[in-house]
Each structure stands twice: as structure tokens, then as C-alpha cells.
Design an enzyme around this catalytic site. Structure first.
Site, PDB file in Angstrom:
ATOM      1  N   ASP A 219       0.784  -1.127  -0.076  1.00  0.00           N
ATOM      2  CA  ASP A 219       0.005   0.157  -0.108  1.00  0.00           C
ATOM      3  C   ASP A 219       0.895   1.339  -0.059  1.00  0.00           C
ATOM      4  O   ASP A 219       1.926   1.098  -0.506  1.00  0.00           O
ATOM      5  CB  ASP A 219      -0.866  -0.049   1.137  1.00  0.00           C
ATOM      6  N   HIS A 242       2.100   2.184  -3.073  1.00  0.00           N
ATOM      7  CA  HIS A 242       1.355   2.950  -3.713  1.00  0.00           C
ATOM      8  C   HIS A 242       1.719   4.282  -3.671  1.00  0.00           C
ATOM      9  O   HIS A 242       1.186   5.275  -4.087  1.00  0.00           O
ATOM     10  CB  HIS A 242      -0.022   2.862  -3.071  1.00  0.00           C
TER      11      HIS A 242
END
Length: 395
Positions: A219, A242
Site C-alpha cells: 500500500d 502505492h
């Protein structure tokens, strides 16, 4: 007569200095001497809590020492208020979460520091053993949410130095409601497909510094939540992950804003995003302002520069609504590299509160060895220096 007198004075000064130095040496509590086992199988939670209790209760500077080895811990809460503001957790070993993710999976966090002041964590490894839970989540079965590996909550004057976090069930490190926190030399590692394993998450905190760290996870490498102010991020390598994200903001209608954030000298390698600001597409009192993204290198990044104010997971609770989060005074300076998609710069801002005073300075991003594209919606700002792709900002 003068000579003996000066010798006496020197002796007194020596004794004073010796006494002072002896007081300054911190008392050390070794978890092994308090019953911990370094076999990675025996639950050592009680020994760690005993060591913390002694260090916290000491009126002098104190060290909790964890020697080499693997130490199994369940959920452990290290709580203040303490009698001293100088506690060092020195880790030469590895702390290991239970292999059965159900043991701490619904506990919220694994290792929690709350209401502490002047705590430092030096070295060591935290192994969250989260792979089993990630697999469970992929199957669609009923699974626990997962535990954050390390959280500091409502605490001040914190140092995290040289710590490694592996395979967290959920977020690796959370800084919540804190003041004056410095994380340096941190290494975060988890699979690129591990869900919700943000590297370092900061919210409701002031004066937080993250430096000289490498973060690879499933993430956000760093996520910045509501109420984060005066945040400095420098020399961070991100990937997989991310990217570095402000948001998501605007989940709540009444929400603290984010301001005075500097992100500089960063490298993104094969990440989903580079530098991102994200907000829910629904009403909110939140904001993001005075943001500087400077000296970033993008290596095959899907979305190198992105503002997304239409975030609406599963199209629930926000379709056809405009984000109330006000984004202003955001500067992108010296951003270079390659995009994995044709649109390297995307400003998808709120129709009700357009992004304002967005600045692009010396930005050069390519796609397949050609100039990349830019996309703008409800965004205005300015351009200086060489900017590629050509800016679509409303001047």
C-alpha cells in the site's frame, strides 16, 4: 601550602564529576533476566511488560535491552505516564508476532506505546508474520482486519532509529496524536500485493520527520492522514507500493486539515503512484495546503503526479457528490523520470472547490521515450522552467 590546597580542590572536582557521570548512566533492564525466551516460540510478553514497568517507574534514564534472538510477543501495550522522559528500547533481536493471525488480528495493534514521552527505539526487527492473513483476505473468507505492527499514540519526543518492520498484518508503523517524532533509517518490507500494509502512517500529529528510509509494501509507502501538520519527509526510497499519499482525506464531514508538508529527495520504483493527494468525493471541512514535492525521481511509475478528489470505493456513499476538501498551494519542483502510463500528470480536482495555486517547476516525465501527457480538471496554477508534459493548468 598552595599545592595541597589545589590537590584537594582537584579531588573534590573529580568526585563531583564521577558522581555526576554515575548518575547519568542509564539503568538497564535485560528482558532475558526477567524471564524472556529467545526461541521464537515462548510467549515473552510478561517479561517485556515487566522491563517496561521498571524502566517507566525509574526516576533515572532507563534502557530496555533485547539481546539477539527471536522473541514471541502477543499484543503488548507500553503505557505512560512515566517517571522519566528518557527511555531507550535497544533491540539487537527480533520481535515476532504470533503465527496464528487470529491471536492479534482483531486487536487493532500489536505493539502499542501510549501517553509516553522521550522514548527511543534503536535497531532491531519487528516481524508481523502477516502473510497468512493476506492469503485469507484474498480468498474472500471471513478474516480479522489485522493489527498494526507498531503504534505511537498521544505521545511526545519519540525517536525510531534503524528499525526494520517485516510483513505486517496491516499498517507497519502508525504515528497518531503525537508531537516531535523522528523516524530515521527505517526499513519496511512486505509483498507488493499485501493489502493495507502502509509503511508509515501519520495523522493528527505535529512536527514529524521521516528520513533516510527504504519502504517496500503493498500500500502507501507513507500515508498522511487528517490533522498532520509540519511533516518533513526526505531521502525515502519507495517501491513496491502505492507511493507517498496525502489522504485519503474527507472521509468525515468534520475533519482536520493537512498543512506544511515537505517531501523531498525521493525515489519511486515501479510503484502505483508517485506523489499523490486523494480525497473522498463528498462534503467535508478538510483541506490540504502548503505542500512541497521536491527532487523526486520516478522509475516506471503508473501515476507519477496525481490529485484525485473523486475517490469513492465501491461507489458507495459518494456517487455524484463533489469533494469538500480544499486543496491549495501545492508545488511540484524538480520531478523527473518515466511514467508507466501515458498520462503522467493528473489533476482531477473538486468541481465545487477547484485546486488552486498549483505550481509546476522543472518537471520532466516521459512515457515510452516520448513526452507524457497531462490531464487537468478544475485546477489552476502556474508553470516555470521546463515542464513536460505540457501543463494543462488554468493560468
Amino acid at each position: 601550602m598552595a599545592k595541597p590546597m589545589s590537590s584537594f580542590v582537584l579531588l573534590v572536582l573529580f568526585l563531583i564529576l564521577f558522581f555526576h557521570l554515575s548518575l547519568a548512566i542509564p539503568v538497564t533492564y535485560n528482558v532475558l533476566s526477567l524471564g524472556a525466551k529467545s526461541d521464537g516460540k515462548t510467549d515473552s510478553s510478561k517479561a517485556f511488560l515487566d522491563a517496561w514497568s521498571k524502566a517507566c517507574g525509574s526516576t533515572e534514564a532507563a534502557t530496555v535491552y533485547v539481546p539477539p534472538g527471536r522473541f514471541l510477543l502477543g499484543k503488548v501495550e507500553f503505557k505512560g505516564q512515566c517517571n522519566n522522559n528518557d527511555i531507550v528500547i535497544r533491540l539487537d533481536g527480533t520481535l515476532v508476532a504470533p503465527s496464528d493471525y487470529n491471536v492479534i488480528g482483531n486487536a487493532g495493534n500489536w505493539l502499542m506505546f501510549e501517553h509516553v514521552n522521550g522514548v527511543s527505539i534503536n535497531g532491531g526487527t519487528l516481524d508481523g508474520q502477516g502473510a497468512g492473513l493476506w492469503t485469507c483476505k484474498k480468498t474472500g473468507k471471513s478474516c480479522p482486519n489485522g493489527a498494526t505492527t507498531l503504534e505511537f499514540s498521544n505521545s511526545n519526543n519519540i525517536i525510531i532509529n534503524g528499525l526494520t518492520s517485516l510483513n505486517s498484518q496491516m499498517f507497519h508503523i502508525v504515528i497518531n496524536g503525537c508531537n516531535n517524532v523522528k523516524a530515521q533509517g527505517v526499513k519496511v518490507s512486505a509483498s507488493g500485493i499485501s493489502p493495507n500494509t502502509d509503511g508509515i502512517h501519520v495523522q493528527s500529529s505535529n512536527d514529524v520527520t521521516i528520513m533516510n528510509s527504504r519502504i517496500g509494501t503493498g500500500d502507501d509507502c507513507v500515508s498522511i492522514g487528517p490533522g498532520a501538520t509540519n511533516l518533513w519527509i526526505e531521502n525515502v526510497a519507495c517501491g513496491p507500493g502505492h507511493g507517498i499519499s496525502i489522504g485519503s482525506l474527507g472521509k468525515d464531514q468534520e475533519e482536520a486539515g493537512v498543512q506544511n508538508v515537505t517531501v523531498k529527495t525521493t525515489t519511486f520504483t515501479s510503484t502505483q503512484n508517485g506523489v499523490r493527494i486523494k480525497s473522498w468525493g463528498r462534503p467535508s471541512s478538510g483541506f490540504a495546503r502548503n505542500i512541497l514535492f521536491q527532487h523526486a525521481i520516478m522509475n516506471n511509475v503508473q501515476n507519477p503526479i496525481v490529485i484525485d478528489q473523486n475517490y469513492c470505493p465501491d461507489n458507495k456513499n459518494c456517487p455524484d457528490q463533489a469533494s469538500g476538501v480544499k486543496i491549495s498551494d501545492v508545488t511540484y519542483q524538480d520531478i523527473h523520470g518515466t511514467s508507466a502510463s501515458e498520462v503522467a500528470v493528473k489533476f482531477d480536482c473538486s468541481s465545487q472547490y477547484p485546486c488552486s495555486r498549483i505550481s509546476l517547476e522543472d518537471v520532466k516525465l516521459t512515457y515510452n521515450n516520448q513526452p507524457a501527457e497531462a490531464s487537468c480538471s478544475h485546477a489552476d496554477g502556474s508553470v516555470s522552467g521546463v515542464v513536460q508534459p505540457s501543463s494543462c493548468l488554468l493560468q
